[in-house]
Design an enzyme around this catalytic site. Sequence first.
Site, PDB file in Angstrom:
ATOM      1  N   VAL A 115      70.633  26.174  91.450  1.00 26.87           N
ATOM      2  CA  VAL A 115      69.202  26.336  91.145  1.00 26.87           C
ATOM      3  C   VAL A 115      68.961  27.364  90.046  1.00 26.87           C
ATOM      4  O   VAL A 115      68.298  27.074  89.040  1.00 26.87           O
ATOM      5  CB  VAL A 115      68.426  26.732  92.423  1.00 26.87           C
ATOM      6  N   GLU A 134      80.215  23.664  85.643  1.00 27.89           N
ATOM      7  CA  GLU A 134      80.034  23.503  87.090  1.00 27.89           C
ATOM      8  C   GLU A 134      81.288  22.890  87.712  1.00 27.89           C
ATOM      9  O   GLU A 134      81.825  21.910  87.206  1.00 27.89           O
ATOM     10  CB  GLU A 134      78.819  22.616  87.365  1.00 27.89           C
ATOM     11  N   GLY A 138      59.352  44.463  97.141  1.00 27.23           N
ATOM     12  CA  GLY A 138      59.342  43.066  96.714  1.00 27.23           C
ATOM     13  C   GLY A 138      60.726  42.492  96.594  1.00 27.23           C
ATOM     14  O   GLY A 138      60.901  41.272  96.526  1.00 27.23           O
ATOM     15  N   HIS A 163      42.379  11.130  94.930  1.00 25.57           N
ATOM     16  CA  HIS A 163      42.743  10.285  93.798  1.00 25.57           C
ATOM     17  C   HIS A 163      41.960  10.694  92.558  1.00 25.57           C
ATOM     18  O   HIS A 163      40.760  10.954  92.637  1.00 25.57           O
ATOM     19  CB  HIS A 163      42.449   8.812  94.124  1.00 25.57           C
ATOM     20  N   VAL A 193      64.577  41.343  95.423  1.00 26.45           N
ATOM     21  CA  VAL A 193      65.081  40.520  94.330  1.00 26.45           C
ATOM     22  C   VAL A 193      64.065  39.467  93.917  1.00 26.45           C
ATOM     23  O   VAL A 193      63.817  39.241  92.735  1.00 26.45           O
ATOM     24  CB  VAL A 193      66.414  39.845  94.730  1.00 26.45           C
ATOM     25  N   SER A 230      76.225  32.564  87.533  1.00 25.97           N
ATOM     26  CA  SER A 230      75.293  32.103  88.558  1.00 25.97           C
ATOM     27  C   SER A 230      76.007  31.175  89.528  1.00 25.97           C
ATOM     28  O   SER A 230      75.729  29.980  89.586  1.00 25.97           O
ATOM     29  CB  SER A 230      74.120  31.386  87.894  1.00 25.97           C
ATOM     30  N   ILE A 231      76.942  31.753  90.298  1.00 24.29           N
ATOM     31  CA  ILE A 231      77.745  30.919  91.199  1.00 24.29           C
ATOM     32  C   ILE A 231      77.428  31.179  92.666  1.00 24.29           C
ATOM     33  O   ILE A 231      78.151  30.723  93.550  1.00 24.29           O
ATOM     34  CB  ILE A 231      79.251  31.133  90.952  1.00 24.29           C
ATOM     35  N   GLY A 232      76.348  31.899  92.918  1.00 23.23           N
ATOM     36  CA  GLY A 232      75.960  32.128  94.297  1.00 23.23           C
ATOM     37  C   GLY A 232      75.676  33.590  94.587  1.00 23.23           C
ATOM     38  O   GLY A 232      75.781  34.450  93.699  1.00 23.23           O
TER      39      GLY A 232
END
Length: 453
Positions: free
Chosen positions: A184, A204, A37, A440, A39, A265-267
Amino acid sequence: MVYDLIVIGAGPGGYLAAERAGGAGLKTMVIEKKNIGGVCLNEGCVPSKTILNSSKIYEYAKNGNKYGVTCENVIYDQKKVIKRKNIVVKKLVSGIQAVLAKNKVEVVSGKGVIVGKTSEGFEISVNGEQHTCKNLIIATGSEALIPPIPGVKEAFEKSIIVTNREILDLTTIPERLTVIGGGVIGLEMASYFATVGSKVTVIEMMDRIGGYTDREIGTILKGNLEKKGITFLLESKVTKVMDSRVYYEIEGKETSIDSDKILLSIGRRANISNIGLEKLSIAVEKGAIKVDETCKTNIPSVYAIGDINGTSMLAHTAYREAEVAVNNILGNRDIMRYSAIPSVIYTNPEVASVGETEETAKNKGISFEIKKISMNYSGRYMAENEGGDGIAKVLIDKKYKKIIGVQIIGSYASEIIYGAGIMVETEMLVKDLQEIVFPHPTVSEIIREAIFS
């Protein structure tokens, strides 16, 4: 034994490729060094959405008085949330293992390394044994990028700094959480922890959040997250970390903030090291394996799918790349198209996008018009969102009158965007969309409402 196909890596792309190949009758092996599975299932997509759903329920319970529902003494139990997350992941992993077994795929636990090529095929080593295959798919994925910022390595070793992997196993809610990176993953975790009680600060470097999400929608999202108590420090550069203190530069001045936990969390970067690419002289470009439109590398019968090729680091992209690679191995010509890959930020509210944004369309010189509408034109959205400020944007090519992009911020955006993706992929004309009947009341009607606005 010579396998028709060996897949190195059993993340979304890898396991689906093995499943498709096995189902088509190819003698297939898939090698995974950690967890089936990859990451996405174990450390990303699924576990994060599981805990985000718990936080959404908690938020509804606390704020239910707006809708005539009052709850008292609402308690959030992080340990139970993580326990449930682990159960969900375990069930899904078991399901994948069952499908692989059904398709007669041989699953090997260990690190797969390319050894070389013989007259019979490619040689792959795992657990001290060598296996030969006629076709090879490399799907080793990616890992969180750890930048050479002073103090980061030391703080990571002390578990003060965490990545997407470790933060999803926290059984206590940090009082103060600093998120380095407003992309994200950073936004989803910021939204989650702010909802369940953390004081969250996001640092950021860019002047916006959400990467290259539509700027207007990013601004609306920022406003919603600020209402949750999140502080955003934009155009700010982290200069160093000293234990739990993060130093950053903003407007030419250095300042700092204390944290109980720091999410880095920079990539992500492709896992291309130590897998033997040099043994076959596989071409690498900008830190990822270079592939053509069929996901084939410069070496015939060798393919690279998922994050390893660095093209579109999303699980659903890897799924499609897997199908393209296997189809070509089977002799069925297929190509990978990236113009209609949906993207989603699973914050509350959700953000979803597909195709061109205003910025990308302008950069490409496309002549377009925008149909923008408030989500409050949707009866269901109004019924379910008190004070919601979401919008939907539809981009239309002026020359051909076709749909080239859709962006939405609001409830159910993640579930609606696939339909917009079909519109972009098939180059649907506005006149044809106007004849489509939407159920609808649904939030999805907002796309049709936009067209007629």
